[in-house]
Design a protein around this motif. Structure first.
Motif, mmCIF file in Angstrom:
data_model
loop_
_atom_site.group_PDB
_atom_site.id
_atom_site.type_symbol
_atom_site.label_atom_id
_atom_site.label_comp_id
_atom_site.label_asym_id
_atom_site.label_seq_id
_atom_site.Cartn_x
_atom_site.Cartn_y
_atom_site.Cartn_z
ATOM 1 N N ALA A 14 -6.477 -0.570 -12.337
ATOM 2 C CA ALA A 14 -6.371 -0.005 -10.998
ATOM 3 C C ALA A 14 -6.936 -1.001 -10.010
ATOM 4 N N MET A 15 -6.308 -1.099 -8.837
ATOM 5 C CA MET A 15 -6.780 -2.010 -7.791
ATOM 6 C C MET A 15 -6.669 -1.308 -6.451
ATOM 7 N N ILE A 16 -7.677 -1.520 -5.611
ATOM 8 C CA ILE A 16 -7.711 -0.886 -4.295
ATOM 9 C C ILE A 16 -8.032 -1.946 -3.252
ATOM 10 N N ARG A 17 -7.305 -1.898 -2.143
ATOM 11 C CA ARG A 17 -7.576 -2.795 -1.022
ATOM 12 C C ARG A 17 -7.638 -1.993 0.271
ATOM 13 N N CYS A 18 -8.455 -2.475 1.192
ATOM 14 C CA CYS A 18 -8.585 -1.853 2.507
ATOM 15 C C CYS A 18 -7.787 -2.657 3.525
ATOM 16 N N GLY A 19 -7.017 -1.955 4.357
ATOM 17 C CA GLY A 19 -6.249 -2.600 5.407
ATOM 18 C C GLY A 19 -7.034 -2.599 6.696
ATOM 19 N N GLU A 20 -7.448 -3.792 7.144
ATOM 20 C CA GLU A 20 -8.344 -3.908 8.291
ATOM 21 C C GLU A 20 -7.656 -4.627 9.447
ATOM 22 N N VAL A 71 -3.403 1.385 -2.911
ATOM 23 C CA VAL A 71 -3.827 1.623 -4.290
ATOM 24 C C VAL A 71 -2.712 1.200 -5.228
ATOM 25 N N ALA A 72 -3.063 0.469 -6.267
ATOM 26 C CA ALA A 72 -2.095 0.069 -7.294
ATOM 27 C C ALA A 72 -2.618 0.509 -8.647
ATOM 28 N N PHE A 73 -1.804 1.250 -9.380
ATOM 29 C CA PHE A 73 -2.123 1.639 -10.748
ATOM 30 C C PHE A 73 -1.131 0.972 -11.683
ATOM 31 N N LEU A 74 -1.625 0.306 -12.698
ATOM 32 C CA LEU A 74 -0.788 -0.233 -13.762
ATOM 33 C C LEU A 74 -1.008 0.631 -14.991
ATOM 34 N N LEU A 75 0.086 1.251 -15.448
ATOM 35 C CA LEU A 75 0.018 2.163 -16.590
ATOM 36 C C LEU A 75 0.977 1.692 -17.670
ATOM 37 N N HIS A 76 0.794 2.213 -18.870
ATOM 38 C CA HIS A 76 1.694 1.854 -19.966
ATOM 39 C C HIS A 76 2.009 3.089 -20.802
ATOM 40 N N SER A 77 3.059 2.989 -21.602
ATOM 41 C CA SER A 77 3.449 4.100 -22.467
ATOM 42 C C SER A 77 2.354 4.367 -23.500
ATOM 43 N N THR A 88 2.049 -8.880 -22.506
ATOM 44 C CA THR A 88 2.987 -9.229 -23.562
ATOM 45 C C THR A 88 2.676 -8.362 -24.772
ATOM 46 N N ASP A 89 3.489 -7.331 -24.971
ATOM 47 C CA ASP A 89 3.257 -6.407 -26.074
ATOM 48 C C ASP A 89 4.487 -5.514 -26.242
ATOM 49 N N LYS A 90 4.344 -4.468 -27.017
ATOM 50 C CA LYS A 90 5.462 -3.563 -27.291
ATOM 51 C C LYS A 90 5.441 -2.302 -26.436
ATOM 52 N N TYR A 91 4.520 -2.247 -25.456
ATOM 53 C CA TYR A 91 4.430 -1.080 -24.585
ATOM 54 C C TYR A 91 5.359 -1.228 -23.381
ATOM 55 N N LEU A 92 5.717 -0.087 -22.790
ATOM 56 C CA LEU A 92 6.420 -0.082 -21.514
ATOM 57 C C LEU A 92 5.370 -0.007 -20.417
ATOM 58 N N HIS A 93 5.382 -0.958 -19.497
ATOM 59 C CA HIS A 93 4.403 -0.996 -18.418
ATOM 60 C C HIS A 93 5.072 -0.643 -17.101
ATOM 61 N N ARG A 94 4.343 0.064 -16.242
ATOM 62 C CA ARG A 94 4.862 0.458 -14.936
ATOM 63 C C ARG A 94 3.776 0.272 -13.881
ATOM 64 N N LEU A 95 4.225 -0.100 -12.688
ATOM 65 C CA LEU A 95 3.336 -0.233 -11.545
ATOM 66 C C LEU A 95 3.578 0.922 -10.591
ATOM 67 N N TYR A 96 2.524 1.624 -10.212
ATOM 68 C CA TYR A 96 2.588 2.679 -9.207
ATOM 69 C C TYR A 96 1.755 2.209 -8.020
ATOM 70 N N PHE A 97 2.410 2.070 -6.882
ATOM 71 C CA PHE A 97 1.794 1.423 -5.728
ATOM 72 C C PHE A 97 2.031 2.289 -4.504
ATOM 73 N N PHE A 98 0.966 2.601 -3.760
ATOM 74 C CA PHE A 98 1.155 3.411 -2.568
ATOM 75 C C PHE A 98 0.130 3.046 -1.499
ATOM 76 N N THR A 99 0.504 3.320 -0.257
ATOM 77 C CA THR A 99 -0.350 3.063 0.897
ATOM 78 C C THR A 99 -0.621 4.379 1.600
ATOM 79 N N VAL A 100 -1.875 4.616 1.956
ATOM 80 C CA VAL A 100 -2.257 5.833 2.650
ATOM 81 C C VAL A 100 -2.835 5.453 4.007
ATOM 82 N N LEU A 101 -2.229 5.971 5.068
ATOM 83 C CA LEU A 101 -2.730 5.726 6.411
ATOM 84 C C LEU A 101 -3.908 6.644 6.678
ATOM 85 N N LEU A 102 -5.003 6.099 7.158
ATOM 86 C CA LEU A 102 -6.185 6.910 7.415
ATOM 87 C C LEU A 102 -6.026 7.701 8.700
ATOM 88 N N PRO A 103 -6.676 8.848 8.806
ATOM 89 C CA PRO A 103 -6.438 9.760 9.917
ATOM 90 C C PRO A 103 -6.784 9.185 11.281
#
Length: 194
Positions: A103-109, A137-143, A166-181
């Motif tokens: 998981a990775m998180i960055r702040c937009g400044e 926020v970016a989540f890297l997940l696998h099967s 590099t392996d036998k798993y299926l990997h996926r990236l879930y990436f989203f941006t949330v605007l602060l109020p």
């Protein structure tokens, strides 16, 4: 009712000298319906008129067979309390170790005078917290199981870096941006979207 990411001045992202993964942690404030119909980590409803404060973080611990196992957690927090990370995770698992990779998180400044995000940085590197207008926020997940017949390399370009598996798993990236109020014009934008 809704869920928003928010700041708690002076508390920000948890930093710990014993925790090498300080880039994947985030304070979150659940706020919305006055009747309390916002749920926290344990899927319990909140208290009427009271915001719910939690943290998200990953932690590596030993699985039942003794092998290292990393999952992503959500933990309810109390105000005016100092928390530190330990080697024993607590809270509710929201991404189990069987599928969690990273998981990775960055702040937009905004470091200009134009009221828009012009850099994405580690939240610990933020210059002015009042000028953080979004969170990415970016989540890297696998099967759960290694479903491929042979090893395959999958690469993802995330936050200016390439992450490869590099392996036998299926990997996926879930990436989203949330605007602060409190981002500029956020109210107008939500009115337009609705």
């Amino acid at each position: 009712a809704g869920i928003v990411l928010g700041y708690f001045p002076g508390e920000n992202i948890f930093i710990s000298a014993v925790d090498p993964d300080n880039w994947d942690k985030l304070w979150v404030k659940f706020q919305g319906a006055p009747d309390g119909t916002i749920r926290d980590c344990n899927d319990l409803y909140g208290v009427t008129g009271t915001a719910i404060k939690v943290r998200f973080y990953s932690r590596t611990t030993s699985a039942a067979d003794g092998t290292p196992s990393t999952a992503y957690y959500c933990e309810r927090q109390n105000n005016n309390t100092t928390y530190t990370y330990s080697d024993v995770p607590s809270g509710t698992v929201i991404i189990p170790s069987t599928v969690f990779s990273q998981a990775m998180i960055r702040c937009g400044e905004d470091i200009s005078i134009y009221n828009y995000v012009n850099r994405w940085v580690f939240c610990t590197d933020v210059i002015d917290r009042t000028k953080v207008y979004a969170i990415r926020v970016a989540f890297l997940l696998h099967s759960r199981d290694p479903v491929r017949a042979s090893n395959v390399t999958q690469s993802f370009y995330v936050f200016n870096q390439t992450i490869s598996y590099t392996d036998k798993y299926l990997h996926r990236l879930y990436f989203f941006t949330v605007l602060l109020p409190y981002a500029p014009n956020v109210t107008k934008m939500f009115q337009w979207l609705s």
